[in-house]
Design a protein around this motif. Sequence first.
Motif, PDB file in Angstrom:
ATOM      1  N   ALA A 104      -7.000  -1.991 -15.320  1.00 58.31           N
ATOM      2  CA  ALA A 104      -7.833  -3.163 -15.024  1.00 58.31           C
ATOM      3  C   ALA A 104      -9.132  -2.760 -14.343  1.00 58.31           C
ATOM      4  CB  ALA A 104      -7.058  -4.155 -14.160  1.00 58.31           C
ATOM      5  N   ASN A 105      -9.636  -1.582 -14.711  1.00 58.41           N
ATOM      6  CA  ASN A 105     -10.889  -1.077 -14.157  1.00 58.41           C
ATOM      7  C   ASN A 105     -10.825  -0.983 -12.628  1.00 58.41           C
ATOM      8  OD1 ASN A 105     -11.716  -1.084 -16.803  1.00 58.41           O
ATOM      9  ND2 ASN A 105     -12.975  -2.906 -16.625  1.00 58.41           N
ATOM     10  N   GLU A 106     -11.889  -1.390 -11.941  1.00 59.57           N
ATOM     11  CA  GLU A 106     -11.938  -1.288 -10.485  1.00 59.57           C
ATOM     12  C   GLU A 106     -10.957  -2.233  -9.787  1.00 59.57           C
ATOM     13  OE1 GLU A 106     -15.974   0.041 -11.991  1.00 59.57           O
ATOM     14  OE2 GLU A 106     -14.571  -1.582 -12.446  1.00 59.57           O
ATOM     15  N   HIS A 107     -10.366  -3.125 -10.553  1.00 65.52           N
ATOM     16  CA  HIS A 107      -9.432  -4.083  -9.959  1.00 65.52           C
ATOM     17  C   HIS A 107      -8.028  -3.508  -9.782  1.00 65.52           C
ATOM     18  CE1 HIS A 107     -12.577  -6.229 -12.127  1.00 65.52           C
ATOM     19  NE2 HIS A 107     -12.462  -7.176 -11.224  1.00 65.52           N
ATOM     20  N   THR A 108      -7.761  -2.365 -10.373  1.00 67.00           N
ATOM     21  CA  THR A 108      -6.394  -1.842 -10.395  1.00 67.00           C
ATOM     22  C   THR A 108      -5.846  -1.612  -8.992  1.00 67.00           C
ATOM     23  OG1 THR A 108      -6.866  -0.781 -12.530  1.00 67.00           O
ATOM     24  CG2 THR A 108      -4.883  -0.077 -11.349  1.00 67.00           C
ATOM     25  N   GLN A 109      -6.560  -0.877  -8.167  1.00 66.89           N
ATOM     26  CA  GLN A 109      -6.063  -0.579  -6.824  1.00 66.89           C
ATOM     27  C   GLN A 109      -5.928  -1.837  -5.947  1.00 66.89           C
ATOM     28  OE1 GLN A 109      -4.627   2.211  -5.925  1.00 66.89           O
ATOM     29  NE2 GLN A 109      -5.044   2.905  -8.006  1.00 66.89           N
ATOM     30  N   PRO A 110      -6.893  -2.759  -5.968  1.00 66.68           N
ATOM     31  CA  PRO A 110      -6.684  -4.008  -5.223  1.00 66.68           C
ATOM     32  C   PRO A 110      -5.466  -4.793  -5.697  1.00 66.68           C
ATOM     33  CG  PRO A 110      -9.010  -3.714  -5.706  1.00 66.68           C
ATOM     34  CD  PRO A 110      -8.286  -2.640  -6.460  1.00 66.68           C
ATOM     35  N   ILE A 111      -5.183  -4.760  -6.997  1.00 73.40           N
ATOM     36  CA  ILE A 111      -3.980  -5.437  -7.509  1.00 73.40           C
ATOM     37  C   ILE A 111      -2.730  -4.800  -6.905  1.00 73.40           C
ATOM     38  CG2 ILE A 111      -2.542  -5.754  -9.562  1.00 73.40           C
ATOM     39  CD1 ILE A 111      -5.175  -6.165 -11.139  1.00 73.40           C
ATOM     40  N   MET A 112      -2.688  -3.477  -6.877  1.00 75.68           N
ATOM     41  CA  MET A 112      -1.527  -2.784  -6.317  1.00 75.68           C
ATOM     42  C   MET A 112      -1.361  -3.102  -4.825  1.00 75.68           C
ATOM     43  SD  MET A 112      -0.427  -1.471  -8.972  1.00 75.68           S
ATOM     44  CE  MET A 112      -1.217  -1.436 -10.584  1.00 75.68           C
ATOM     45  N   ALA A 113      -2.484  -3.167  -4.108  1.00 71.41           N
ATOM     46  CA  ALA A 113      -2.416  -3.462  -2.676  1.00 71.41           C
ATOM     47  C   ALA A 113      -1.929  -4.892  -2.442  1.00 71.41           C
ATOM     48  CB  ALA A 113      -3.793  -3.264  -2.046  1.00 71.41           C
ATOM     49  N   ASP A 114      -2.402  -5.827  -3.273  1.00 69.85           N
ATOM     50  CA  ASP A 114      -1.963  -7.213  -3.137  1.00 69.85           C
ATOM     51  C   ASP A 114      -0.472  -7.340  -3.441  1.00 69.85           C
ATOM     52  OD1 ASP A 114      -3.252 -10.193  -3.087  1.00 69.85           O
ATOM     53  OD2 ASP A 114      -1.562 -10.124  -4.468  1.00 69.85           O
ATOM     54  N   PHE A 115      -0.008  -6.624  -4.477  1.00 68.78           N
ATOM     55  CA  PHE A 115       1.415  -6.665  -4.821  1.00 68.78           C
ATOM     56  C   PHE A 115       2.260  -6.090  -3.683  1.00 68.78           C
ATOM     57  CE2 PHE A 115       5.164  -4.443  -6.495  1.00 68.78           C
ATOM     58  CZ  PHE A 115       5.857  -5.521  -7.035  1.00 68.78           C
ATOM     59  N   ALA A 116       1.788  -5.027  -3.058  1.00 71.90           N
ATOM     60  CA  ALA A 116       2.527  -4.416  -1.946  1.00 71.90           C
ATOM     61  C   ALA A 116       2.711  -5.406  -0.800  1.00 71.90           C
ATOM     62  CB  ALA A 116       1.801  -3.165  -1.468  1.00 71.90           C
ATOM     63  N   ARG A 117       1.722  -6.280  -0.595  1.00 71.64           N
ATOM     64  CA  ARG A 117       1.854  -7.295   0.452  1.00 71.64           C
ATOM     65  C   ARG A 117       2.856  -8.378   0.041  1.00 71.64           C
ATOM     66  NH1 ARG A 117      -3.772  -6.238   0.778  1.00 71.64           N
ATOM     67  NH2 ARG A 117      -4.245  -7.923  -0.675  1.00 71.64           N
ATOM     68  N   ARG A 118       2.921  -8.673  -1.248  1.00 73.82           N
ATOM     69  CA  ARG A 118       3.856  -9.692  -1.721  1.00 73.82           C
ATOM     70  C   ARG A 118       5.294  -9.165  -1.789  1.00 73.82           C
ATOM     71  NH1 ARG A 118       1.123 -14.017  -4.400  1.00 73.82           N
ATOM     72  NH2 ARG A 118      -1.096 -13.568  -4.685  1.00 73.82           N
ATOM     73  N   ARG A 119       5.436  -7.880  -2.055  1.00 76.20           N
ATOM     74  CA  ARG A 119       6.766  -7.295  -2.220  1.00 76.20           C
ATOM     75  C   ARG A 119       6.913  -6.046  -1.349  1.00 76.20           C
ATOM     76  NH1 ARG A 119       8.437 -11.305  -3.533  1.00 76.20           N
ATOM     77  NH2 ARG A 119       9.569 -11.945  -5.395  1.00 76.20           N
ATOM     78  N   PRO A 120       7.011  -6.214  -0.036  1.00 79.68           N
ATOM     79  CA  PRO A 120       7.193  -5.054   0.846  1.00 79.68           C
ATOM     80  C   PRO A 120       8.457  -4.284   0.466  1.00 79.68           C
ATOM     81  CG  PRO A 120       6.718  -7.047   2.111  1.00 79.68           C
ATOM     82  CD  PRO A 120       6.976  -7.488   0.701  1.00 79.68           C
ATOM     83  N   GLY A 121       8.342  -2.968   0.479  1.00 81.35           N
ATOM     84  CA  GLY A 121       9.500  -2.142   0.163  1.00 81.35           C
ATOM     85  C   GLY A 121       9.625  -1.792  -1.309  1.00 81.35           C
ATOM     86  N   TRP A 122       8.834  -2.439  -2.157  1.00 80.84           N
ATOM     87  CA  TRP A 122       8.864  -2.121  -3.579  1.00 80.84           C
ATOM     88  C   TRP A 122       7.832  -1.040  -3.900  1.00 80.84           C
ATOM     89  CZ3 TRP A 122      11.452  -4.025  -8.027  1.00 80.84           C
ATOM     90  CH2 TRP A 122      12.509  -4.898  -7.725  1.00 80.84           C
ATOM     91  N   ARG A 123       8.169  -0.219  -4.874  1.00 75.81           N
ATOM     92  CA  ARG A 123       7.276   0.854  -5.312  1.00 75.81           C
ATOM     93  C   ARG A 123       6.772   0.541  -6.715  1.00 75.81           C
ATOM     94  NH1 ARG A 123       7.923   5.950  -8.061  1.00 75.81           N
ATOM     95  NH2 ARG A 123      10.097   5.417  -8.476  1.00 75.81           N
ATOM     96  N   VAL A 124       5.479   0.769  -6.958  1.00 79.95           N
ATOM     97  CA  VAL A 124       4.905   0.611  -8.295  1.00 79.95           C
ATOM     98  C   VAL A 124       4.834   1.976  -8.961  1.00 79.95           C
ATOM     99  CG1 VAL A 124       2.859  -0.002  -9.619  1.00 79.95           C
ATOM    100  CG2 VAL A 124       3.586  -1.451  -7.724  1.00 79.95           C
ATOM    101  N   GLN A 125       5.438   2.075 -10.121  1.00 83.06           N
ATOM    102  CA  GLN A 125       5.378   3.308 -10.905  1.00 83.06           C
ATOM    103  C   GLN A 125       4.420   3.069 -12.069  1.00 83.06           C
ATOM    104  OE1 GLN A 125       8.648   4.597 -13.690  1.00 83.06           O
ATOM    105  NE2 GLN A 125       8.904   6.195 -12.149  1.00 83.06           N
ATOM    106  N   MET A 126       3.240   3.683 -11.998  1.00 84.12           N
ATOM    107  CA  MET A 126       2.244   3.534 -13.059  1.00 84.12           C
ATOM    108  C   MET A 126       2.568   4.481 -14.211  1.00 84.12           C
ATOM    109  SD  MET A 126       0.129   1.193 -12.020  1.00 84.12           S
ATOM    110  CE  MET A 126      -1.362   1.394 -13.016  1.00 84.12           C
ATOM    111  N   ARG A 127       2.586   3.934 -15.422  1.00 82.54           N
ATOM    112  CA  ARG A 127       2.958   4.722 -16.600  1.00 82.54           C
ATOM    113  C   ARG A 127       1.854   4.594 -17.649  1.00 82.54           C
ATOM    114  NH1 ARG A 127       8.780   5.217 -16.420  1.00 82.54           N
ATOM    115  NH2 ARG A 127       8.799   5.668 -18.646  1.00 82.54           N
ATOM    116  N   GLN A 128       1.049   5.664 -17.804  1.00 82.98           N
ATOM    117  CA  GLN A 128      -0.054   5.624 -18.767  1.00 82.98           C
ATOM    118  C   GLN A 128       0.465   5.897 -20.172  1.00 82.98           C
ATOM    119  OE1 GLN A 128      -3.351   8.244 -17.964  1.00 82.98           O
ATOM    120  NE2 GLN A 128      -4.681   7.177 -19.415  1.00 82.98           N
TER     121      GLN A 128
END
Length: 315
Positions: A104-128
């Motif tokens: 999602a271009n420059e939005h990718t990292q902010p999306i991950m940070a927002d998700f981390a706040r919504r789901r504490p303790g969850w890990r995002v595994q990025m798969r290209q």
Amino acid sequence: MDIDTRLLRYFAAVVEEGNLTRAAERLYVSQPALTKQIRRLEAQLGTALFVRSRTGMTPTEAGEALAAHAGAVLTAWDGALRITRVATARASRTLRVGFVASAANEHTQPIMADFARRRPGWRVQMRQAEWTDPTAGLATGEADVALLRLPLPAQSDFNIEVLLTEPRWIALPAGHHLAAEDRVRFEDVYDEPFVATPATSGTWRNYWLATDERGGHPVLIGAVAHHPDEWLNAIAHGQGISLTPEATARFYQRPDVVYRPVTGVSPSQIAVAWPRTQPVDDTVDAFVLSCRAVCNNSHLAHTRPASQNLTDHRI
């Protein structure tokens, strides 16, 4: 008797293509290797499965009987693998996010940070994913949700929410005669060779070749690329030019490739997508809501996302 599902998948591809060469290209194996595997399957079953001729491969009576059930077996096996992978990811509190190229271009990292706040303790595994799979792992069950570019093959199989729209540009070798232009008309490159994604990417390949926006002019393929590095090298070496999102000029800079705005083609859309068959999942919902929140609030977003198939509740 136990049969390797890979052999069954190879068999099904040959039946569908009716030709060893096309089936080998689809499977990304050599024709001799595919021939060897088909003969191995025939040896295990103790019967010929194809009648071979110069015109192609025709199933024998035994081959037709196997073909009638092979698809269902492979679908059931793929479904079992998908369910197992989802269960494994949930047990480890992992959300598998597939993506293609720059996500999602420059939005990718902010999306991950927002998700981390919504789901504490969850890990995002990025798969290209490589460009052989524009669904970024959704179709194979290797991703729970994905950030990708539309259109998708079998797009009706997925829930889709458009996040961003941006122009398509043109990528040219630095020495190209149009490289000095401020803007390129698409009609001026109709007869140029293009670098294409693999044929198996289907509608996605056609979109990036703009086959529907050429006024009937045929496409000349100069090279095929499976991922950004291969694509950049093909362009730099003069094997072809290519349409690409505007963001590519920011994410994939190199001195031997130039990017220019192009007129006469529709813009590109970035979307978040997840399978329609996937059970309701609050974690996927949380990720989608993060995508929506970040992209809605960004000044880089040119269009507001249209909600599709998502219950918008507070998470």
